[in-house]
Design an enzyme around this catalytic site. Structure first.
Site, PDB file in Angstrom:
ATOM      1  N   ALA A   7       8.571   4.266  -8.760  1.00 51.98           N
ATOM      2  CA  ALA A   7       8.684   3.459 -10.078  1.00 51.98           C
ATOM      3  C   ALA A   7       8.677   4.408 -11.247  1.00 51.98           C
ATOM      4  O   ALA A   7       8.008   5.503 -11.051  1.00 51.98           O
ATOM      5  CB  ALA A   7       7.866   2.351  -9.979  1.00 51.98           C
ATOM      6  N   HIS A   8       9.002   3.869 -12.305  1.00 51.81           N
ATOM      7  CA  HIS A   8       9.033   4.436 -13.548  1.00 51.81           C
ATOM      8  C   HIS A   8       7.473   4.935 -14.138  1.00 51.81           C
ATOM      9  O   HIS A   8       6.412   4.417 -13.706  1.00 51.81           O
ATOM     10  CB  HIS A   8       9.649   3.672 -14.808  1.00 51.81           C
ATOM     11  CG  HIS A   8       9.043   2.385 -15.093  1.00 51.81           C
ATOM     12  ND1 HIS A   8       9.767   1.369 -15.848  1.00 51.81           N
ATOM     13  CD2 HIS A   8       8.102   1.842 -14.570  1.00 51.81           C
ATOM     14  CE1 HIS A   8       8.994   0.608 -16.042  1.00 51.81           C
ATOM     15  NE2 HIS A   8       8.016   0.567 -15.235  1.00 51.81           N
ATOM     16  N   ASN A   9       7.516   6.156 -14.522  1.00 51.14           N
ATOM     17  CA  ASN A   9       6.275   6.776 -15.023  1.00 51.14           C
ATOM     18  C   ASN A   9       5.245   7.095 -14.024  1.00 51.14           C
ATOM     19  O   ASN A   9       4.120   7.503 -14.304  1.00 51.14           O
ATOM     20  CB  ASN A   9       5.846   6.067 -16.214  1.00 51.14           C
ATOM     21  CG  ASN A   9       6.712   5.970 -17.288  1.00 51.14           C
ATOM     22  OD1 ASN A   9       7.394   4.796 -17.570  1.00 51.14           O
ATOM     23  ND2 ASN A   9       6.730   6.907 -18.058  1.00 51.14           N
TER      24      ASN A   9
END
Length: 346
Positions: A237-239
């Site tokens: 997922a993001h980051n």
């Protein structure tokens, strides 16, 4: 391609026992190999096959040499020998051998030397493709994306805008890198999309399996550091940040903004919660659910092994009674404490 046993031994760091001039053409298992092939024994589970193998040679450790009836390459780590030999005898075709006429390449794309691009691939403006990059058929390379030297993409890989991929990487078919992270705000029951303005930065010598998805960051970047290996059908997922040389098996997932240390091993079907940190050197066995920070290296598990259905049903029924059992225990403890108080007063 073929090698003598002497040539193979020099390249994999083994010692020849037998005819150094014997020629090997390919690899096979102990049970299926023929006289032109080399096999290996790295798992004692298969040691009974060694005496009967028809292989022309076998990669083994010294402890199994007495049971070997054919030529042998002896080394401390036969599995490593197998891996090195497989690289030497690899017959996998290239994803592309030249720049196909049907590839759509923007006029301002920077192409290095010896680049190969497969049919129907699209490379958008400002992208930088370094020396010796191979891009398979049907790939998409977005605006200002960068791909480092010697990296190989198989077919139908999608690299979104401004994603950066390092040198000597391998990305298998249908993988998506840089798609939007799952970012939404709730406005009185309706979901408002938050544009994902970060990117994905992938280090050197990273390998990514088929149909894996790595989301771009919301504001800062998603980062996959040098030497990471990711299996098929993984969701990052993001980051998320994944440290150097961490390995992650199929169908595992990492939620947003989590930091994974270096040299971790994450088995299949592991779920890792968002906004947590995992220390270097952690091992998570299959189906482990990680819900909070892990501050010390070690082996962690939480998956429930399978059991016969009748036994599972009985245990599940008992689990449903845990609340009532707990209440009875607390009541019994209260009664015991009351009796103890009476005895002490007497």
């Amino acid at each position: 391609m073929s090698y003598t046993l002497k040539q193979l031994a020099e390249k994999i760091g083994a010692e020849v026992h037998g005819d150094e001039t014997y020629i090997i053409h390919s690899l096979a298992t102990l049970s299926t190999a023929n006289a032109q092939q080399i096999a290996f024994l790295a798992n004692k589970k298969y040691s009974q096959q060694l005496a009967d193998t028809k292989a022309g040679a076998v990669i083994i450790s010294s402890q199994h040499l007495k049971d070997c009836n054919t030529h042998a390459l002896v080394m401390n780590n036969p599995y490593l020998g197998y891996a090195l030999t497989a690289q030497l005898l690899d017959t996998t075709p290239k994803p592309a051998n030249s720049i196909h006429p049907s590839a759509q390449i923007s006029a301002d794309v920077t192409l290095g030397d010896n680049v190969a691009i497969g049919a129907n691939t699209v490379i958008e403006h400002g992208a930088v493709i370094s020396d010796n990059v191979t891009i398979g058929a049907g790939c998409f390379i977005g605006v200002q994306a960068k791909i480092g030297a010697n990296t190989k993409l198989w077919s139908n890989v999608s690299i979104y805008h401004r994603v950066e991929i390092g040198q000597d990487c391998l990305i298998q078919a249908n993988t998506v890198i840089g798609s939007d992270g799952f970012g939404y705000a709730n406005d009185q029951g309706k979901w408002l999309k938050i544009p994902q303005l970060g990117s994905v930065i992938i280090g050197n010598k990273v390998e990514i399996g088929a149909s894996t998805t790595i989301d771009r960051g919301a504001l800062e970047n998603t980062v996959i550091k040098d030497g990471v290996i990711l299996d098929n059908q993984i969701q990052i997922a993001h980051n998320v940040v994944i440290g150097e040389n961490t390995a992650m098996a199929a169908c595992s997932v990492i939620a947003g903004s989590t930091v994974i240390g270096k040299n971790c091993v994450i088995a299949g079907l592991v779920g890792i919660n968002g906004h947590i940190e995992v220390a270097d050197g952690c091992v998570f066995t299959g189906m482990t659910m990680v819900t909070k920070d892990i501050n010390e290296s070690g082996v962690y598990s939480s998956g429930m092994p399978c059991q016969p259905n009748k036994e599972w049903n009985k245990n599940n029924a008992r689990i449903r009674k845990l609340e009532s059992i707990l209440k009875r225990i607390k009541s019994a403890e209260h009664d015991i404490e009351h009796l103890n108080n009476i005895i002490e007063k007497e």
